[in-house]
Enzyme design. Structure first.
Site, PDB file in Angstrom:
ATOM      1  CD  GLU A   1      -5.248   1.775  -2.994  1.00 35.27           C
ATOM      2  OE1 GLU A   1      -6.420   1.950  -2.622  1.00 35.27           O
ATOM      3  OE2 GLU A   1      -4.308   1.662  -2.213  1.00 35.27           O
TER       4      GLU A   1
ATOM      5  CG  HIS B   1      -1.916   1.089   1.211  1.00 40.35           C
ATOM      6  ND1 HIS B   1      -1.598   2.367   1.595  1.00 40.35           N
ATOM      7  CD2 HIS B   1      -3.205   1.114   0.804  1.00 40.35           C
ATOM      8  CE1 HIS B   1      -2.674   3.132   1.433  1.00 40.35           C
ATOM      9  NE2 HIS B   1      -3.658   2.398   0.959  1.00 40.35           N
TER      10      HIS B   1
HETATM   11  P1  PGA Z   1      -9.394   6.252   0.333  1.00 41.41           P
HETATM   12  O1  PGA Z   1      -8.204   5.197   0.603  1.00 41.41           O
HETATM   13  O2  PGA Z   1     -10.562   5.482  -0.209  1.00 41.41           O
HETATM   14  O3  PGA Z   1      -9.664   6.867   1.668  1.00 41.41           O
HETATM   15  O4  PGA Z   1      -8.879   7.232  -0.675  1.00 41.41           O
HETATM   16  C1  PGA Z   1      -7.939   4.144  -0.295  1.00 41.41           C
HETATM   17  C2  PGA Z   1      -6.773   3.334   0.207  1.00 41.41           C
HETATM   18  O5  PGA Z   1      -5.868   3.891   0.835  1.00 41.41           O
HETATM   19  O6  PGA Z   1      -6.721   2.105  -0.007  1.00 41.41           O
END
Ligand code: PGA
Length: 250
Positions: A165, A95
């Protein structure tokens, strides 16, 4: 057919009591669908409670991180062996908060991907570019490197989930447009194709994460190469997360 996966990343939120309360409120709100996998990634200390309260339900529980060794002198770490022994089905790997705040590198993450697979769980490998990298036109190069290196020790025919992401969209309320996300997902799938062949590329679920909310999930999820979501902030409220789950039927 790829499985549509809706995953909650709770980060360092919720005590075991709060987690249990969430499950009780959330379960009655979701509608049924066969091709959908719902996953929750609570803190490691909430794993036993979450596994217990969800055991009769179609919900997969995973850990947010693990060490790459099964055991050893690594004070404060959680072993993939222990996580698997508890009954967890998956582990988030790489992540962006782990990369940025804890200095995790691609080669380090590759060892975790392998360890998670070795213990029969699915690694959810997270990749994504920063705003500076996107502005410099490096998005594809960055996510390709993260994917190739992150998977360099993996069993490519084994269990695997990818999450795209973009760092600039995480926790900022700035969601990628459906086109931006689709373009990145399509690219990641083409890299997977090169690495592991057509079957793996076609079958692997690639989730989008970064400010997914009840009001934007349906549009993002309708894109061809988007196979679900990794949801942070909006997964903390049972109603919001249930809405995202319920609008996510492809
Ligand atoms: P968020 O986070 O939906 O608050 O943008 C996503 C993540 O960090 O996996």
């Amino acid at each position: 057919m790829r499985t549509f996966v809706i995953a909650a990343n709770w980060k360092m939120y919720k005590t075991p009591h709060e987690a249990k309360r969430f499950v009780m409120e959330f379960l009655p709100l979701i509608t049924r669908s066969l091709h959908r996998r719902i996953m929750i990634f609570p803190t490691a200390l909430c794993l036993p409670t979450m596994l217990e309260v969800t055991k009769d339900h179609n919900l997969d529980i995973g850990a947010q991180n693990c060490h790459f060794q099964a055991e050893g002198a690594f004070t404060g770490e959680n072993s993939p062996k222990t996580i698997a022994d508890l009954g967890a089905r998956a582990v988030l790997v790489g992540h962006s908060e782990r990369r940025a705040l804890f200095g995790e590198t691609d080669s380090y993450l590759a060892q975790k991907v392998k360890a998670v697979q070795d213990f029969g769980m699915s690694p959810m490998l997270c990749v994504g570019e920063s705003l500076a990298e996107r502005d410099a036109g490096q998005t594809e190069a960055v996510i390709e490197k993260q994917l190739r290196e992150g998977l360099s020790k993996a069993d490519l025919q084994g269990r695997l989930i990818i999450a795209y992401e973009p760092v600039w969209a995480i926790g900022t309320g700035k969601v990628a447009t459906p086109d931006q996300a689709e373009k990145a997902h399509k690219y990641l799938r083409s890299v997977l194709h090169e690495l592991a062949g057509e079957n793996v590329a076609t079958q692997t679920s690639i989730l989008y994460g970064g400010s997914v909310k009840p009001n934007n999930a349906a549009e993002i999820g309708s894109q061809l190469n988007i196979d679900g979501f990794l949801v942070g902030g909006a997964s903390l409220e049972p109603k919001d997360f249930a809405t995202i789950v319920n609008v996510s039927i492809k």
